[in-house]
Structure formats: structure tokens, C-alpha cells
Scaffold this motif. Structure first.
Motif, short mmCIF file in Angstrom:
data_model
loop_
_atom_site.label_atom_id
_atom_site.label_comp_id
_atom_site.label_asym_id
_atom_site.label_seq_id
_atom_site.Cartn_x
_atom_site.Cartn_y
_atom_site.Cartn_z
N UNK A 86 -7.73 8.91 -19.44
CA UNK A 86 -7.46 10.06 -18.56
C UNK A 86 -8.74 10.56 -17.91
N UNK A 87 -9.81 10.59 -18.72
CA UNK A 87 -11.11 11.04 -18.22
C UNK A 87 -11.60 10.13 -17.09
N UNK A 88 -11.51 8.82 -17.30
CA UNK A 88 -11.97 7.87 -16.28
C UNK A 88 -11.21 8.06 -14.99
N UNK A 89 -9.89 8.19 -15.11
CA UNK A 89 -9.07 8.35 -13.90
C UNK A 89 -9.45 9.66 -13.20
N UNK A 90 -9.63 10.72 -14.01
CA UNK A 90 -9.92 12.03 -13.43
C UNK A 90 -11.25 11.98 -12.65
N UNK A 91 -12.26 11.36 -13.25
CA UNK A 91 -13.57 11.28 -12.58
C UNK A 91 -13.45 10.56 -11.25
N UNK A 92 -12.75 9.43 -11.25
CA UNK A 92 -12.60 8.67 -10.00
C UNK A 92 -11.85 9.50 -8.96
N UNK A 93 -10.78 10.17 -9.40
CA UNK A 93 -9.99 10.95 -8.44
C UNK A 93 -10.82 12.10 -7.88
N UNK A 94 -11.63 12.75 -8.74
CA UNK A 94 -12.47 13.85 -8.24
C UNK A 94 -13.44 13.34 -7.19
N UNK A 95 -14.07 12.19 -7.48
CA UNK A 95 -15.03 11.64 -6.52
C UNK A 95 -14.37 11.36 -5.18
N UNK A 96 -13.22 10.69 -5.25
CA UNK A 96 -12.57 10.32 -3.98
C UNK A 96 -12.10 11.58 -3.26
N UNK A 97 -11.59 12.56 -4.00
CA UNK A 97 -11.09 13.78 -3.35
C UNK A 97 -12.22 14.48 -2.61
N UNK A 98 -13.36 14.62 -3.27
CA UNK A 98 -14.48 15.33 -2.65
C UNK A 98 -15.02 14.53 -1.46
N UNK A 99 -15.33 13.25 -1.69
CA UNK A 99 -15.92 12.43 -0.63
C UNK A 99 -15.00 12.33 0.58
N UNK A 100 -13.73 12.10 0.31
CA UNK A 100 -12.78 11.90 1.39
C UNK A 100 -12.58 13.17 2.19
N UNK A 101 -12.49 14.34 1.51
CA UNK A 101 -12.25 15.55 2.28
C UNK A 101 -13.47 15.92 3.13
N UNK A 102 -14.67 15.75 2.57
CA UNK A 102 -15.87 16.00 3.39
C UNK A 102 -15.87 15.09 4.60
N UNK A 103 -15.50 13.83 4.36
CA UNK A 103 -15.49 12.83 5.42
C UNK A 103 -14.50 13.19 6.52
N UNK A 104 -13.31 13.66 6.14
CA UNK A 104 -12.32 14.04 7.15
C UNK A 104 -12.82 15.22 7.97
N UNK A 105 -13.32 16.24 7.25
CA UNK A 105 -13.78 17.46 7.91
C UNK A 105 -14.89 17.14 8.90
N UNK A 106 -15.89 16.42 8.40
CA UNK A 106 -17.06 16.07 9.22
C UNK A 106 -16.64 15.17 10.39
N UNK A 107 -15.78 14.20 10.10
CA UNK A 107 -15.35 13.25 11.13
C UNK A 107 -14.60 13.94 12.25
N UNK A 108 -13.69 14.86 11.89
CA UNK A 108 -12.93 15.56 12.92
C UNK A 108 -13.85 16.44 13.75
N UNK A 109 -14.76 17.17 13.08
CA UNK A 109 -15.68 18.03 13.83
C UNK A 109 -16.54 17.20 14.78
N UNK A 110 -17.11 16.11 14.25
CA UNK A 110 -17.95 15.25 15.10
C UNK A 110 -17.14 14.62 16.23
N UNK A 111 -15.90 14.23 15.93
CA UNK A 111 -15.04 13.66 16.96
C UNK A 111 -14.81 14.66 18.09
N UNK A 112 -14.53 15.92 17.70
CA UNK A 112 -14.35 16.96 18.71
C UNK A 112 -15.62 17.15 19.52
N UNK A 113 -16.77 17.19 18.82
CA UNK A 113 -18.04 17.40 19.52
C UNK A 113 -18.32 16.26 20.48
N UNK A 114 -18.00 15.02 20.05
CA UNK A 114 -18.28 13.88 20.90
C UNK A 114 -17.36 13.84 22.11
N UNK A 115 -16.16 14.41 21.95
CA UNK A 115 -15.26 14.46 23.10
C UNK A 115 -15.69 15.57 24.06
#
Lengths: 270, 268
Positions: free
Chosen positions: B70-99
Motif C-alpha cells: 500500500x505504501x509503495x502504491x501511495x508513494x507512486x500515486x502521490x508523485x504522479x498526482x503532484x507532477x501531473x497537476x503542476x504539468x497541466x497547470x503550467x502547460x495550460x498557462x504557457x499555452x495561453x501565453x504562447x497563443x
């Protein structure tokens, strides 16, 4: 049909414009100058940011003498060969299966669910299984590249093969063409734009998978070389490896665009 | 569909609809797994279904190498949740700026063109040199791996905003923020969701690579640790769990697509 054509003509990526605006040139030159200035000022360690002079020196050694006793060109060649084999298989299998699935619904219903289930999986996840099944040699690496690059080619071909204009197939048949000839003369050319587009996406996936596979289970290749360099904090070698990979990616992308223009000149002109 | 098929295939085509087809091919794979691991040569390396089931029960109870499952799964899920959400937020903002700004777009594009085809694992070592071996470098890797599709997807989608609609909004006196929220964002949303799905794939692949190469925790670490110790049954459990996670997220995102943007056709 109209939306289809429009979608094809839209820019697909950063390089599609094919021109170099002044701002881009300024941006790149500024970036490179900033790197040179900061790296040579000695504010940061050479490991964090190797200065251009250092990179130049290391590049000279790397290209002439190689890394850890293995010629750079051997490593690069090994990687390119793996890429060619894995990606080549992916295109051949993807095109064949894609056309079979697009033209025959029984085949599609049998194979499509399997593809949809494995497609979201990262290639590294099943790479371990492939190594168990095929051993640590080249076979497992080629297999992981093929599987990694297959879905985009296959799905694009399937979609295209299923929407080949029926009147053209009928026309060919009424003129007495055999099924094989219909396949070669009508269906395959109709699918070609989508095959190339799918192959371009598939190539990117293959390339990423190749480096990952070489890092985890290989003792040769560009991925292995950069990984080793990273382990021993030889940033110059690492950055040179990255630059070579970047340019390989760009050249491949340009190649696909050229292929698209040369082989399917009719797209967007109908 | 007036596609003409050989006559003998027609009844089969109706019997073998997608559901039956899926059932047949999945059972075939499972039967093959049973049969192939029966023979003596394969059994030593490739675990049989019973071995995998037993290993699953064992690591649910005891964990693997001191890390509870359970611990292993939780750690992986936390990493992906954090990395992925930052990536979406940053990507959308940058996409808007580039447009919004041609200068930003032209300045960013050459760098993006160069770094986008790079395999994320290749620059992981560089990130580790800069940021250390901890969580920061892994999250950074995930963000960098998933960023390009979101940026380019958002930017391309925004280019499809019709100028006459922008004019209409302006002529009705709608403020810039409201135009952003009520015109640009809804127009781009379908493409953003597609690119978010693509970016999950890239993030997840990068996570697995990072955990396999430079980590002491997480589900992919468990797989590579088990593989290196010859515990192929445990590795197989880990691979199946990773597959389950990837499939679950992919399905959830598809559902999200059909609910949030029901007006577009979803091909893939």
C-alpha cells in the motif's frame, strides 16, 4: 470530409512553420550566450553547468576516442540499428494489422480490445516481462520498441482503412482488379497519409523507449552512454549525448515531413 | 456501412461483436499464459498465474523488502498526482501565453522543438545533478516530461477561436477575464483534455523510469528490485498493478471527456 482536410493542413508541431522568426533567433542566441557567460564566470561548478570550452574539449575526445573504451559512433550506431529494427517492425506490423482491422470487422473486434488495454501502459512497465520472456539480449529490446511504437501506427491505419472511399474500391473491382491489386493500388495509397502521421508519432515513442530500455538493461548504445555519464557526474558527455538525441529527433521529424510531402502530395489539395 | 465482405464471413461478423471479440481474445491470452507457463523451460523464468496470485497475497500481507505494498502504491500515486497537476497547470498557462503573444511563442518554440523529442530519462541524470536525488528531481522530471503536449495542445486549440466571436464578445463589452473564461477556455477545453490524457501517459512513463533508475520507493522500484533479485512473480504483480493504474486513469479521463465536452467526437 471538409473538416478532415482542414485538420491535416493545420500546423502539427513547433517545426511545422519551417521559418525562423527574429525573436526565435534572438532567444536561442541569448540563451546560449547566457549559458556561456554563467558557466565561464565560475559561479557554478563545472558539473552543474559545463562551460562551452569544456564541452568542446570533451566532444573532441568523445568523437575521436569514445567513452569508456567504446567508440561514440559504435554506441550511436547500435542505438540507430535498434531503432531501425524496432520501429521498422512496428510500421510493418502496424500497417498490416491496421489494414486488416480496418477492412474486416471480425479481426478488428478480436484485436482492438487487446490494443486498447495495452496502449496506455508505459513501455518500461512491460519491458521487464519481455526480458523475462525473451532474455536480456537484443530480442527483448527490439520487442519493446516494436510494442511501444505500434499503437499509433496501427490505430491511424485502421481508421484510414475503414474510411477508404467505397466507390473507389468498387470501381477497381468492376475493372477486374484482384483483391491483392485493390489492396496495393487503392487501399494502401489511400491510407498512406495516416500511416506516415502515425509512424511519426510512433517514432517518437520508439525513441523514448529506446533510451529508457538502454538505461535499464544494456551495456551499449546512446542511452547507456548518457546514463553512465550521469552516474559519474560527467555532465559534458551527458549534455553532448542529449544534444545528439535532440538533433536525431529533429532530423527524424524533418524526414517524416519530407516523406509526407513527397509521398502524399495530394493531401489538402482535393 | 455497406462494406462488402465475403458471404461466409457475414454471420461470423454479427456473432463476433466487439464484446464477444474482447471476451474471446482476453480469455485466449489468459489460457495461453496458463499453457505456456506449464512447460518446463518457461516456468523457471516466467511466472505462472498461480505463482503470481500467491505472490500478490504474500506482498499484500508482508510487503516486499520491508515496504508495504500500500505504501509503495501511495508513494507512486502521490508523485504522479503532484507532477501531473503542476504539468497541466503550467502547460495550460504557457499555452495561453504562447497563443496571446507572438513574441513569447517565437522565443519558446526553438527550445521546445529541441527538448520535446528528448527522452525524459535521458535528462533525468542532469536534473539529479542539479536538484539532488530526492522528490524534487522526480517531480521536475514528470513536469518536464508531460509539459510539451499540454503546451502545444492548448496553443493549437486556442488558434481555433474564431475571430468574429472575439469581436462579438468585445462589442458586447465583455471584459478580458470573462472572455478568457467564457470564450477561450471552453473552446480549448476539448483539445486540452486530449492533451492532458497524452501528458498522463508521458508523466506515468517518466515516473516508472525514474523509480526504476533512481529511487528506493514506489511501485516501479518494487518491480525492478524484484526483477534484480529473481523474484519474477513479485515483478509480475507490480507490472499488473501499474497496468491497472494506467488503465483506471485512462478510463477516468475518457469519462471526464464525455462529461465535460459531450459536443466533441472522441476517437481515441
Amino acid at each position: 470530409m471538409a473538416t478532415r482536410e482542414r485538420r491535416r493542413r493545420q500546423p502539427r508541431g513547433p517545426l511545422t512553420a519551417g521559418k525562423f522568426p527574429t525573436v526565435s533567433v534572438v532567444s536561442v542566441v541569448t540563451g546560449l550566450c547566457a549559458w556561456a557567460a554563467i558557466a565561464s564566470s565560475g559561479l557554478l561548478s563545472k558539473i552543474l553547468l559545463p562551460p562551452p570550452s569544456e564541452m568542446w574539449r570533451v566532444a573532441g575526445i568523445l568523437f575521436s576516442q569514445g567513452y569508456a573504451g567504446v567508440s561514440f559512433w559504435t554506441n550511436y550506431g547500435v542505438s540507430l540499428l535498434r531503432l531501425a529494427e524496432g520501429f521498422g517492425l512496428a510500421v510493418v506490423i502496424g500497417t498490416t494489422l491496421g489494414i486488416a482491422m480496418g477492412r474486416n470487422r471480425v479481426i478488428s473486434n478480436l484485436i482492438y480490445p487487446l490494443i486498447e488495454v495495452y496502449r496506455p501502459l508505459p513501455a518500461l512497465a512491460y519491458f521487464t516481462l519481455l526480458v523475462l520472456a525473451l532474455g536480456t539480449g537484443e530480442a527483448s529490446k527490439i520487442a519493446v520498441l516494436t510494442l511501444g511504437g505500434l499503437p499509433p501506427v496501427l490505430l491511424a491505419t485502421r481508421e484510414a482503412a475503414a474510411t477508404v472511399r467505397q466507390d473507389r474500391v468498387e470501381a477497381a473491382r468492376s475493372m477486374g482488379l484482384s483483391p491483392i491489386r485493390i489492396l496495393m493500388i487503392v487501399i494502401l495509397p489511400s491510407c498512406l497519409p495516416e500511416i506516415i502521421t502515425g509512424a511519426r508519432i510512433g517514432f517518437g515513442l520508439c525513441f523514448t523507449t529506446l533510451v529508457a530500455a538502454e538505461m535499464i538493461a544494456a551495456n551499449s548504445g546512446l542511452g547507456w552512454m548518457t546514463y553512465q555519464a550521469g552516474q559519474y557526474a560527467e555532465s559534458s558527455v551527458l549534455v553532448i549525448g542529449l544534444i545528439v538525441m535532440g538533433f536525431t529527433g529533429i532530423v527524424a521529424d524533418l524526414g517524416f515531413r519530407l516523406l509526407y510531402r513527397r509521398l502524399t502530395p495530394w493531401v489538402g489539395k482535393a | 456501412m455497406n462494406r462488402k465482405r465475403p458471404v461466409h464471413l457475414r454471420p461470423l461478423d454479427e456473432i463476433l461483436n466487439p464484446v464477444v471479440g474482447a471476451a474471446i481474445s482476453f480469455s485466449l491470452v489468459i489460457v495461453m499464459w496458463f499453457l505456456l507457463t506449464r512447460n518446463a523451460t518457461g516456468a523457471a523464468l516466467f511466472p505462472s498465474p498461480e505463482q503470481v496470485a500467491a505472490a500478490f497475497q504474500r506482498i499484500v500481507r508482508e510487503g516486499y523488502l520491508g515496504s508495504p505494498l500500500g505504501q509503495s502504491i501511495k508513494i507512486s500515486l502521490q508523485r504522479i498526482a503532484l507532477g501531473w497537476s503542476v504539468c497541466i497547470l503550467l502547460g495550460v498557462i504557457l499555452g495561453f501565453a504562447m497563443n496571446a503573444s507572438a513574441v513569447v511563442r517565437d522565443a519558446v518554440m526553438p527550445w521546445l522543438a529541441f527538448y520535446r523529442p528528448l527522452p525524459p530519462l535521458a535528462y533525468l541524470s542532469l536534473i539529479v545533478l542539479w536538484l539532488g536525488v530526492g522528490e524534487t528531481s522526480k517531480i521536475t522530471l514528470l513536469v518536464l516530461a508531460g509539459l510539451p503536449p499540454v503546451m502545444i495542445g492548448t496553443m493549437t486549440a486556442l488558434q481555433a477561436v474564431r475571430p468574429e466571436r472575439v469581436e462579438a464578445f468585445r462589442s458586447m463589452g465583455v471584459g478580458p477575464w470573462q472572455t478568457l473564461a467564457q470564450l477561450y477556455f471552453p473552446t480549448a477545453l476539448p483539445a486540452i483534455l486530449v492533451s492532458v490524457r497524452i501528458s498522463f501517459g508521458a508523466c506515468f512513463a517518466a515516473l516508472i523510469g525514474a523509480e526504476m533508475i533512481a529511487s528506493e520507493s514506489g511501485i516501479a522500484w518494487m518491480v525492478i528490485a524484484a526483477t534484480n533479485r529473481g523474484a519474477t512473480d513479485v515483478a509480475m504483480v507490480g507490472v499488473l498493478l501499474m497496468s491497472a493504474i494506467a488503465l483506471a486513469v485512462d478510463m477516468a479521463l475518457r469519462l471526464l471527456q464525455t462529461h465535460l465536452v459531450p459536443w466533441t467526437k472522441h476517437e481515441q
